[in-house]
Design a protein around this motif. Structure first.
Motif, short mmCIF file in Angstrom:
data_model
loop_
_atom_site.label_atom_id
_atom_site.label_comp_id
_atom_site.label_asym_id
_atom_site.label_seq_id
_atom_site.Cartn_x
_atom_site.Cartn_y
_atom_site.Cartn_z
N ASP A 47 11.47 4.99 -2.08
CA ASP A 47 11.76 4.37 -3.39
C ASP A 47 10.85 3.18 -3.69
O ASP A 47 10.73 2.78 -4.84
CB ASP A 47 13.20 3.83 -3.43
CG ASP A 47 14.19 4.86 -2.96
OD1 ASP A 47 13.85 6.05 -3.05
OD2 ASP A 47 15.27 4.46 -2.50
N VAL A 48 10.29 2.55 -2.65
CA VAL A 48 9.53 1.33 -2.92
C VAL A 48 8.03 1.52 -2.70
O VAL A 48 7.29 0.58 -2.49
CB VAL A 48 10.06 0.15 -2.05
CG1 VAL A 48 11.50 -0.18 -2.43
CG2 VAL A 48 9.94 0.44 -0.57
N ALA A 61 5.77 2.30 -4.82
CA ALA A 61 4.97 1.65 -5.88
C ALA A 61 4.73 0.20 -5.50
O ALA A 61 3.60 -0.30 -5.60
CB ALA A 61 5.70 1.76 -7.21
N GLY A 62 5.78 -0.46 -5.04
CA GLY A 62 5.67 -1.86 -4.63
C GLY A 62 4.75 -2.00 -3.43
O GLY A 62 3.94 -2.93 -3.34
N GLU A 71 4.91 -4.86 -12.31
CA GLU A 71 4.39 -5.01 -10.94
C GLU A 71 5.28 -5.93 -10.11
O GLU A 71 5.57 -5.66 -8.95
CB GLU A 71 2.96 -5.58 -10.98
CG GLU A 71 1.92 -4.56 -11.41
CD GLU A 71 0.53 -5.17 -11.60
OE1 GLU A 71 -0.45 -4.48 -11.33
OE2 GLU A 71 0.45 -6.34 -12.03
N ALA A 85 8.39 -4.04 -9.04
CA ALA A 85 8.14 -3.09 -7.95
C ALA A 85 7.89 -3.82 -6.63
O ALA A 85 8.41 -3.45 -5.57
CB ALA A 85 6.94 -2.22 -8.30
#
Ligand code: HEC
Ligand SMILES: [Cu+2]
Length: 317
Positions: free
Chosen positions: A228-229, A231-232, A305, A308
């Protein structure tokens, strides 16, 4: 993070371990002796003022001899007191020089402008790990701290636990430490090292043996990054990985605090802020406003951003 105890008496002139206890008594005894001397001198002075020598009784040879005698006695007493204090000081220095037993733990603490890198050593390399600013230790056990500097001279000081020791570039100094009461103890850099010297704090957390062991086991683990993370994580790898490490990812930057278990720490940025999601965002976007001169730029990121990235950072526990 929340249930961390703060030692109740984290005051000046208190002590919570054998590396500082003798020094604390020395401090109290010196204060008592000096106050007593001050009072005696003040009283003698007062007496002299009140018993002014009368012009009717000019000095005689006998009186002058008595005066000289007083000076000899005074000098004698002063010399004895100073010698006694010097001897007591040497005894104290000797008492705090060596740990109470073989150290159960060896740490390497490196001072950076303006934070502390903390490495837990182990004979087995796979059991070593790195963290920053927050040092956990088992209560009642002596440990050895090797002190280094990555840039300028700093000094490592946790006043209620031990005396201060400088960290000098190119040298490894040693210091031992023991906390006899569970709790969290504040430490500071005590050697002026640049604009943010005042924000170069650290915290020692003394825990029961089993709590300490489980903290250590958790710190040894690599970060587990959930899908789930991602992108971060990508933003982190692009923007932050040049300086920061998150073990278990490709981020292996070496000149900033290790963030693998960021969420396990109570404070961030050398004790400047408590570690809340809000403060983390503020820190990332406004590091230079919050801690001007810090070796981390204020990062320019869009709201998406930041969202994320915060999600990614919140999983680093
Ligand atoms: C140029 C190097 C550099 C970059 C790029 C950088 N940082 Fe930092 N960061 C630092 C340094 C140095 C510190 C320690 C600052 C201090 O306390 O004085 C720090 C501190 C932090 C802290 C506080 C850690 C703690 O335990 O005190 C967090 C969180 C953090 N950075 C997150 C980030 C994130 C997220 C990014 C990317 C968006 C980032 N940093 C980019 C150098 C950098
Ligand atoms: Cu300093």
């Amino acid at each position: 993070m929340d249930d961390q105890k703060i030692a109740p008496l984290n005051y000046f002139l208190h002590s919570y371990g054998p590396a500082s206890m003798p020094t604390m008594y020395l401090g109290w005894v010196f204060v008592a002796v000096l106050v007593a001397i001050f009072l005696v001198v003040a009283l003698l002075l007062l007496w002299a003022v009140l018993h002014k020598r009368s012009a009717l009784y000019p000095p005689t040879i006998r009186r002058e001899a008595q005066g000289m005698q007083c000076i000899y006695i005074g000098t004698g007493i002063t010399t004895c007191i100073l010698f006694a204090m010097a001897i007591y000081m040497l005894v104290t220095l000797n008492a705090v020089a060596k740990p109470t037993g073989a150290p159960v733990l060896t740490l390497t603490v490196t001072g950076y402008d303006w934070w502390w890198k903390v490495e837990y050593e182990d004979d087995d390399p796979s059991r070593r790990f790195v963290t920053a600013n927050e040092i956990h230790i088992p209560v009642g056990r002596p440990l050895l701290i090797k002190l280094k500097s990555a840039d300028v001279i700093h000094a490592f000081w946790v006043p209620v636990l031990a005396g201060k020791t400088q960290t000098i570039p190119g040298l490894t100094n040693r210091q031992w430490l023991q906390a006899d009461v569970e709790g969290s103890y504040r430490g500071e850099c005590t050697q002026f090292c640049g604009v943010q010297h005042a924000h170069m704090g650290l915290e020692i957390v003394a825990q029961k043996e089993d709590e300490f062991r489980s903290w250590q086991d958790a710190q040894r683990k690599e970060a587990t990054i959930s899908i789930d993370v991602m992108a971060g994580q990508k933003i982190f790898l692009d923007q932050c990985a040049g300086c920061h490490t998150v073990r278990g990812t490709e981020a292996v930057g070496a000149h900033a605090p290790d963030l693998t278990h960021l969420q396990s720490r109570r404070l961030i940025a050398g004790g400047l802020l408590t570690n809340t999601p809000d403060h983390l965002t503020q820190w990332i976007t406004h590091a230079q406003q919050l801690k001007p001169g810090a070796r981390m730029p204020s990062m320019v990121l869009t709201a998406a951003e930041i969202g994320a990235l915060s999600a990614f950072l919140s999983t680093l526990n």
